[in-house]
Design a protein around this motif. Sequence first.
Motif, mmCIF file in Angstrom:
data_model
loop_
_atom_site.group_PDB
_atom_site.id
_atom_site.type_symbol
_atom_site.label_atom_id
_atom_site.label_comp_id
_atom_site.label_asym_id
_atom_site.label_seq_id
_atom_site.Cartn_x
_atom_site.Cartn_y
_atom_site.Cartn_z
ATOM 1 N N ILE A 58 1.510 -0.936 -0.287
ATOM 2 C CA ILE A 58 -0.362 -0.089 0.103
ATOM 3 C C ILE A 58 0.687 1.344 -0.187
ATOM 4 O O ILE A 58 0.633 2.105 -1.089
ATOM 5 N N GLY A 59 2.325 1.737 1.139
ATOM 6 C CA GLY A 59 3.015 2.183 0.964
ATOM 7 C C GLY A 59 3.588 2.582 -0.860
ATOM 8 O O GLY A 59 3.860 4.020 -1.164
ATOM 9 N N ILE A 60 3.611 1.294 -0.908
ATOM 10 C CA ILE A 60 4.927 1.979 -2.664
ATOM 11 C C ILE A 60 3.508 2.460 -3.189
ATOM 12 O O ILE A 60 3.570 3.248 -4.021
ATOM 13 N N GLY A 61 2.277 0.647 -3.398
ATOM 14 C CA GLY A 61 1.383 2.060 -5.120
ATOM 15 C C GLY A 61 1.090 3.904 -4.399
ATOM 16 O O GLY A 61 0.886 3.622 -5.094
ATOM 17 N N GLY A 62 0.642 3.931 -3.215
ATOM 18 C CA GLY A 62 0.807 5.385 -3.075
ATOM 19 C C GLY A 62 1.776 5.983 -3.118
ATOM 20 O O GLY A 62 0.793 6.911 -4.049
ATOM 21 N N LEU A 68 -5.299 4.486 -2.687
ATOM 22 C CA LEU A 68 -4.788 3.404 -1.763
ATOM 23 C C LEU A 68 -5.911 2.404 -2.225
ATOM 24 O O LEU A 68 -5.751 1.833 -1.307
ATOM 25 N N GLY A 69 -7.100 2.965 -1.765
ATOM 26 C CA GLY A 69 -8.203 1.714 -1.504
ATOM 27 C C GLY A 69 -8.182 0.599 -2.858
ATOM 28 O O GLY A 69 -8.316 0.064 -2.105
ATOM 29 N N GLY A 136 3.190 9.227 -9.580
ATOM 30 C CA GLY A 136 4.892 9.424 -8.385
ATOM 31 C C GLY A 136 5.263 8.377 -9.009
ATOM 32 O O GLY A 136 4.957 8.071 -10.067
ATOM 33 N N ALA A 137 6.607 8.799 -8.360
ATOM 34 C CA ALA A 137 7.433 8.184 -8.460
ATOM 35 C C ALA A 137 7.994 7.325 -7.024
ATOM 36 O O ALA A 137 7.837 8.634 -5.579
ATOM 37 N N ALA A 138 7.922 6.309 -5.986
ATOM 38 C CA ALA A 138 8.836 5.310 -5.195
ATOM 39 C C ALA A 138 9.976 5.665 -4.933
ATOM 40 O O ALA A 138 10.546 5.530 -6.318
#
Length: 174
Positions: A58-62, A68-69, A136-138
């Motif tokens: 979830i952290g990586i996806g965000g 997030l859902g 976004g970029a993790a």
Amino acid sequence: ALAGTWLISGIIPAMIYYGLQILNPTIFLPATVVICAIISLATGSSWTTSATVGIALIGIGGAIGLPLGMVAGAVLSGAYFGDKLSPLSDTTNLAPAMAGTELFTHIRYMTLTTIPSISITLIIFIILGLVQDTSGAADTDAMLVSIKKSFHINPLLFIVPVAVIGMIVRKTKP
């Protein structure tokens, strides 16, 4: 106990470490379903999968810009699928014990409903992965360094999960 042991020993962090290196934003959602299904199948616990690898995913996806859902849905879909078919799961063991049947007979009949539902789920997450904007970029480098600093990451850590999955395939009694 199994999940705590896998977390402390570095097995789950190793899964996250190597997963971060191969995950692509386009296939992130279906990969999340598959990763959570495999871990849940190997541990027999959807809750443990959701609370460990699920939180990381979830952290990586965000970080890559996915809702997030949607990521949480992928985590739970995979986690519950694996838990439902795992011979290590408490509910999967309880149901045939109460009904007076064999564990693997019960699992075989559960595949009649769980395989079609996970197939439909994967198709939907594949489509969503293709149409979602991942702007976004993790900062995966920082995450990788942090995991490597806290745990001794080594491919040999996968011997235990592979052995558990091997015992499941061989239909070893719990």
